[in-house]
Motif scaffolding. Structure first.
Motif, PDB file in Angstrom:
ATOM      1  N   HIS A  94       0.816  -1.108   0.067  1.00 48.57           N
ATOM      2  CA  HIS A  94      -0.068   0.056   0.142  1.00 48.57           C
ATOM      3  C   HIS A  94       0.669   1.327  -0.001  1.00 48.57           C
ATOM      4  O   HIS A  94       0.411   2.324  -0.442  1.00 48.57           O
ATOM      5  CB  HIS A  94      -1.041   0.004   0.950  1.00 48.57           C
ATOM      6  CG  HIS A  94      -2.158  -0.989   0.825  1.00 48.57           C
ATOM      7  ND1 HIS A  94      -3.295  -0.395  -0.059  1.00 48.57           N
ATOM      8  CD2 HIS A  94      -2.389  -2.224   1.123  1.00 48.57           C
ATOM      9  CE1 HIS A  94      -4.281  -1.488   0.065  1.00 48.57           C
ATOM     10  NE2 HIS A  94      -3.724  -2.578   0.426  1.00 48.57           N
ATOM     11  N   ARG A  95       1.932   1.197   0.672  1.00 50.06           N
ATOM     12  CA  ARG A  95       2.996   2.283   0.617  1.00 50.06           C
ATOM     13  C   ARG A  95       3.350   2.691  -0.832  1.00 50.06           C
ATOM     14  O   ARG A  95       3.476   3.801  -1.355  1.00 50.06           O
ATOM     15  CB  ARG A  95       4.003   2.298   1.587  1.00 50.06           C
ATOM     16  CG  ARG A  95       3.510   2.283   3.152  1.00 50.06           C
ATOM     17  CD  ARG A  95       4.371   2.218   4.014  1.00 50.06           C
ATOM     18  NE  ARG A  95       5.591   3.236   3.866  1.00 50.06           N
ATOM     19  CZ  ARG A  95       5.072   4.170   4.973  1.00 50.06           C
ATOM     20  NH1 ARG A  95       4.025   4.491   5.394  1.00 50.06           N
ATOM     21  NH2 ARG A  95       6.029   5.260   4.677  1.00 50.06           N
ATOM     22  N   TRP A  96       3.604   1.566  -1.582  1.00 54.60           N
ATOM     23  CA  TRP A  96       4.319   1.587  -3.025  1.00 54.60           C
ATOM     24  C   TRP A  96       2.859   2.143  -3.610  1.00 54.60           C
ATOM     25  O   TRP A  96       3.218   3.019  -4.775  1.00 54.60           O
ATOM     26  CB  TRP A  96       4.415   0.068  -3.284  1.00 54.60           C
ATOM     27  CG  TRP A  96       4.769   0.100  -4.838  1.00 54.60           C
ATOM     28  CD1 TRP A  96       4.303  -0.053  -5.919  1.00 54.60           C
ATOM     29  CD2 TRP A  96       6.504  -0.009  -5.240  1.00 54.60           C
ATOM     30  NE1 TRP A  96       4.907  -0.180  -6.978  1.00 54.60           N
ATOM     31  CE2 TRP A  96       6.273   0.074  -6.431  1.00 54.60           C
ATOM     32  CE3 TRP A  96       7.572   0.497  -4.687  1.00 54.60           C
ATOM     33  CZ2 TRP A  96       7.481   0.036  -7.436  1.00 54.60           C
ATOM     34  CZ3 TRP A  96       8.490   0.463  -5.389  1.00 54.60           C
ATOM     35  CH2 TRP A  96       8.785   0.344  -7.050  1.00 54.60           C
ATOM     36  N   GLN A  97       1.743   1.825  -3.438  1.00 59.44           N
ATOM     37  CA  GLN A  97       0.639   2.307  -4.437  1.00 59.44           C
ATOM     38  C   GLN A  97       0.414   3.652  -4.222  1.00 59.44           C
ATOM     39  O   GLN A  97      -0.223   4.035  -4.916  1.00 59.44           O
ATOM     40  CB  GLN A  97      -0.479   1.476  -4.284  1.00 59.44           C
ATOM     41  CG  GLN A  97      -0.500  -0.033  -4.736  1.00 59.44           C
ATOM     42  CD  GLN A  97      -1.700  -0.395  -5.289  1.00 59.44           C
ATOM     43  OE1 GLN A  97      -2.056  -0.283  -6.603  1.00 59.44           O
ATOM     44  NE2 GLN A  97      -2.822  -0.906  -4.460  1.00 59.44           N
ATOM     45  N   GLU A  98       0.731   4.388  -2.966  1.00 65.57           N
ATOM     46  CA  GLU A  98       0.333   5.566  -2.791  1.00 65.57           C
ATOM     47  C   GLU A  98       0.806   6.531  -3.815  1.00 65.57           C
ATOM     48  O   GLU A  98       1.910   6.704  -4.046  1.00 65.57           O
ATOM     49  CB  GLU A  98       0.818   6.349  -1.475  1.00 65.57           C
ATOM     50  CG  GLU A  98       0.273   5.671  -0.253  1.00 65.57           C
ATOM     51  CD  GLU A  98      -1.335   6.304  -0.006  1.00 65.57           C
ATOM     52  OE1 GLU A  98      -1.581   7.394  -0.691  1.00 65.57           O
ATOM     53  OE2 GLU A  98      -2.218   5.618   0.371  1.00 65.57           O
ATOM     54  N   PRO A  99      -0.048   7.236  -4.516  1.00 63.83           N
ATOM     55  CA  PRO A  99       0.431   7.983  -5.723  1.00 63.83           C
ATOM     56  C   PRO A  99       0.904   9.365  -5.260  1.00 63.83           C
ATOM     57  O   PRO A  99       0.759   9.842  -4.220  1.00 63.83           O
ATOM     58  CB  PRO A  99      -1.032   8.433  -6.595  1.00 63.83           C
ATOM     59  CG  PRO A  99      -2.204   8.378  -5.279  1.00 63.83           C
ATOM     60  CD  PRO A  99      -1.738   7.218  -4.335  1.00 63.83           C
ATOM     61  N   LEU A 100       1.844   9.674  -6.072  1.00 65.48           N
ATOM     62  CA  LEU A 100       2.625  11.004  -5.929  1.00 65.48           C
ATOM     63  C   LEU A 100       1.934  11.988  -6.616  1.00 65.48           C
ATOM     64  O   LEU A 100       1.544  11.764  -7.789  1.00 65.48           O
ATOM     65  CB  LEU A 100       4.182  10.920  -6.102  1.00 65.48           C
ATOM     66  CG  LEU A 100       4.884   9.773  -5.298  1.00 65.48           C
ATOM     67  CD1 LEU A 100       6.430   9.810  -6.068  1.00 65.48           C
ATOM     68  CD2 LEU A 100       5.086  10.205  -3.944  1.00 65.48           C
ATOM     69  N   ASN A 148      -2.064  12.095   3.543  1.00 63.46           N
ATOM     70  CA  ASN A 148      -1.247  11.900   2.165  1.00 63.46           C
ATOM     71  C   ASN A 148      -2.612  12.606   1.075  1.00 63.46           C
ATOM     72  O   ASN A 148      -2.136  13.406   0.365  1.00 63.46           O
ATOM     73  CB  ASN A 148      -1.055  10.541   1.698  1.00 63.46           C
ATOM     74  CG  ASN A 148       0.524  10.246   2.119  1.00 63.46           C
ATOM     75  OD1 ASN A 148       1.155  11.205   2.749  1.00 63.46           O
ATOM     76  ND2 ASN A 148       1.092   9.326   1.718  1.00 63.46           N
ATOM     77  N   GLN A 149      -3.755  12.009   1.176  1.00 62.11           N
ATOM     78  CA  GLN A 149      -4.651  12.690   0.157  1.00 62.11           C
ATOM     79  C   GLN A 149      -4.895  13.933   0.355  1.00 62.11           C
ATOM     80  O   GLN A 149      -4.928  14.811  -0.500  1.00 62.11           O
ATOM     81  CB  GLN A 149      -5.911  11.827   0.513  1.00 62.11           C
ATOM     82  CG  GLN A 149      -7.090  12.277  -0.506  1.00 62.11           C
ATOM     83  CD  GLN A 149      -7.015  11.683  -1.820  1.00 62.11           C
ATOM     84  OE1 GLN A 149      -6.143  10.968  -2.125  1.00 62.11           O
ATOM     85  NE2 GLN A 149      -7.470  12.739  -2.802  1.00 62.11           N
TER      86      GLN A 149
END
Length: 659
Positions: A126-132, A226-227
């Motif tokens: 899930h941390r990998w999937q968090e969009p930048l 983050n969002q």
């Protein structure tokens, strides 16, 4: 209003073959774990129902898909290009079947549901999937003939820094602020038992020294913050201000104590993109960051955390042979000097001893009128915040009036202005300069309503008050000149209007940076005056100057851009460039419909302009639709005999005759 209502959902959609065995206890345990990770889990066995559900989702509502068996052959080609589908996982399918297909969103093929669920539930996944989300500015290989161009940065950075500073400066009761934050989090995750337990743990165990640990733990806090940072959601960030402060100051403490001076860090992305960031702490004076691996909840990972508002410069973008994009970034050590100058002017413009009011003023400057309205109403309803301060109350009513004016709620706007004037005159008769400003603002509303005689009286009254105090403020006098110029144009005195505008320009250039958005607004007024005189080349030149400032110094999609696009469209129409006129007018309308109420007078005027352009292009049906919409708005604003209604009705009749 719940601040969670507009928060995007973390959704998992599963399309499962009816022959798949879901009854086993192991499978059921695996599926139940997914509810701990995703806010919403939707399961379908009918492919058509699944497609209908997915296509009805909003583009901003990110969604992960799980598709099993032969259903993938039907549904993947239909959904792969949808922007809100972020990742697709295939279940009970052949890996060879998808290896040669150009479906880049397929992240893996799994033989059983347990192994897939384990993958989806892993924190690192899930941390990998968090969009930048990156705002970009020219890379180092751009022409360096101009120092400003070589270090030019997006205006959004400036507003992000102003927002960060306001949040960090807030000094409030920790217990009350923590309770307010957790109430919002509980409302957002009201249907998620796992996250509600995490919230209870946070309430019981949290201390400022554990901020980094809680941020790196894959729970409600990491996701919400983050969002909110990606979207610069002022309301959500305000609700999280306690945690933001704790996290920032813990990070700053680590940064100040660090002995390592250079880092190269990598960040993966759900898309095939790898970011490489080079950092030198000896040169970075604008950003705070630190190695947090020893404090992280993800103990097995080496991590460097950057504070909100960090700015990076793109050095290169290359694609490797395996299709992965490699983006090299460097943490910025310099700053756009013009934007820095504007930021300091903005800081002074929104400053007030009360930090919450500063936040509201920033939202107003950013064109976030709905959020500004929420903030101001909350302040007016907060007896502790007001604390019988009639001067503060008058200021809040005045600013709320301005917000209503931007939203097209003119009756509410004038009511709030009247309340502000009454409070000042009854409790603070010496505060005449504030009354002068409010009267000028009322004049602008009367101009929008085409009540030009009332607008003139209010503007003259404002000028008389300002001059009688012996403390005349140059920038306020410039504002009065601009307002008087608009009235003069309406009365057919264009030369007098241009004199007012030129005087205002001289003052503004003496007292503010040349890239201030208020100058852009003035340049648009000058363009309008030249357009009335049919000096279309001059009008176009001033309009383009306004647009250059706005694109440099306003957040993306700011409503002020719509005025410029509408003007450019009208100028192009006057030059018989109908395709260009249509393009600009449609851009203006899109911004207005996104930011303003449906019955806003500016939106109606754009509908009329676009209808005239479409009429010239022979698109009578669409022209009639826009004219009808404009007419409906005008009828909600003006009396039935008003000239605007009569002219728009005549335009509609003419279009209908052509059909």
């Amino acid at each position: 209003m719940s601040l969670g209502e507009n928060f995007p959902t973390r959704r998992l959609v599963m399309l499962l073959d009816i022959h798949l065995n879901l009854a086993s206890s192991a499978t059921q345990r695996s599926l139940s774990h997914l509810h701990h990770i995703f806010i919403d889990v939707e399961t379908f066995v009918d492919a058509d129902e699944c497609v209908d559900f997915i296509t009805d989702l909003d583009d901003n509502d990110g969604c992960t898909m799980v598709v099993s068996g032969s259903l993938g052959e039907y549904i993947v080609p239909l959904i792969h290009l949808l922007p809100h589908i972020k990742a697709i996982y295939m279940l009970d399918s052949s890996e060879e079947q998808w290896k040669n297909e150009d479906y880049r969103k397929i992240r893996g093929v799994y033989s059983d549901i347990q192994s897939l669920c384990n993958r989806l539930c892993s924190p690192s996944h899930h941390r990998w999937q968090e969009p930048l989300s990156f705002s970009t500015f020219p890379p180092v290989w751009v022409s360096s003939s101009s120092d400003h161009q070589a270090e030019k940065q997006e205006a959004m950075f400036m507003y992000a820094q102003l927002l960060r500073d306001i949040l960090l400066e807030m000094n409030e009761n920790r217990d009350e602020t923590k309770r307010e934050m957790l109430e919002e989090c509980r409302q957002l995750y009201s249907d998620n038992e796992a996250q509600l337990r995490h919230i209870a743990d946070f309430e019981r165990e949290y201390t400022a020294e554990r901020a980094v640990w809680w941020f790196t733990k894959d729970t409600f806090l990491y996701r919400i913050l983050n969002q909110a940072l990606r979207t610069q959601d002022i309301i959500i960030l305000y609700k999280l201000r306690l945690f933001i402060k704790d996290l920032y100051f813990q990070l700053k403490s680590l940064h100040d104590e660090a002995t390592t001076t250079t880092y190269t860090v990598f960040r993966g992305q759900v898309m095939p993109v790898l970011f490489q960031i080079d950092v030198d702490s000896r040169q970075s004076i604008m950003n705070t960051f630190a190695d947090i691996h020893h404090l992280s909840a993800m103990g097995e990972e080496d991590e460097v955390l950057f504070s909100m508002g960090a700015i990076f410069r793109i050095l290169s973008v290359e694609q490797s042979a395996d299709g992965v994009w490699h983006v090299c970034l460097r943490l910025c050590t310099d700053e756009d000097k013009q934007l820095a100058q504007l930021r300091e002017h903005m800081r002074k413009q929104i400053w007030h001893p009360r930090e919450r009011l500063r936040l509201g003023k920033l939202a107003l400057e950013m064109g976030e009128f709905t959020k500004a309205q929420i903030l101001y109403k909350a302040m007016l309803d907060d007896a502790k915040f007001i604390h019988n301060d009639s001067l503060l109350c008058a200021l809040l009513h005045s600013d709320l009036g301005a917000i209503y004016g931007h939203c097209g709620q003119y009756a509410d706007c004038l009511r709030e202005y009247e309340r502000a004037i009454t409070l000042n005159e009854q409790h603070h008769p010496s505060n005449r300069l504030a009354v002068a400003s409010i009267r000028c603002n009322r004049s602008a509303i009367f101009s929008l309503l085409e009540e030009y005689d009332r607008a003139l009286i209010e503007c003259q009254h404002a000028i008389a008050i300002e001059q009688s105090t012996g403390q005349a403020r140059p920038l306020r006098l410039a504002t009065y000149d601009e307002q008087m110029g608009e009235i003069m144009i309406a009365k057919g005195k264009v030369s007098e209007a241009l004199t007012c505008y030129e005087r205002a320009q001289t003052v503004r250039l003496e007292h503010m940076s040349g890239n201030h958005p208020d100058l852009a607004s003035l340049y648009n007024k000058m363009a309008s005056a030249y357009a009335v005189q049919e000096r279309l080349s001059d009008a176009y030149a001033w309009c383009k100057r306004a647009l250059t400032i706005q694109l440099d110094c306003l957040p993306p999609g700011h409503i002020a851009l719509s005025e410029t696009y509408a003007l450019l469209g009208n100028i192009a129409y006057g030059q018989s460039q109908y395709d260009e006129a249509r393009r600009q007018q449609e851009s203006a309308l899109a911004l207005q419909e996104r930011n303003l109420s449906a019955n806003h007078v500016l939106t109606a005027h754009t509908h009329v302009s676009l209808a005239m352009t479409l009429l010239a292009l022979g698109e009578y049906k669409v022209a009639a639709e826009h004219t009808t919409r404009a007419l409906a708005v005008f009828r909600t604003i003006f009396p039935s005999e008003h000239q605007e209604i009569q002219l728009t009705q005549e335009l509609l009749n003419m279009i209908q005759r052509e059909q």
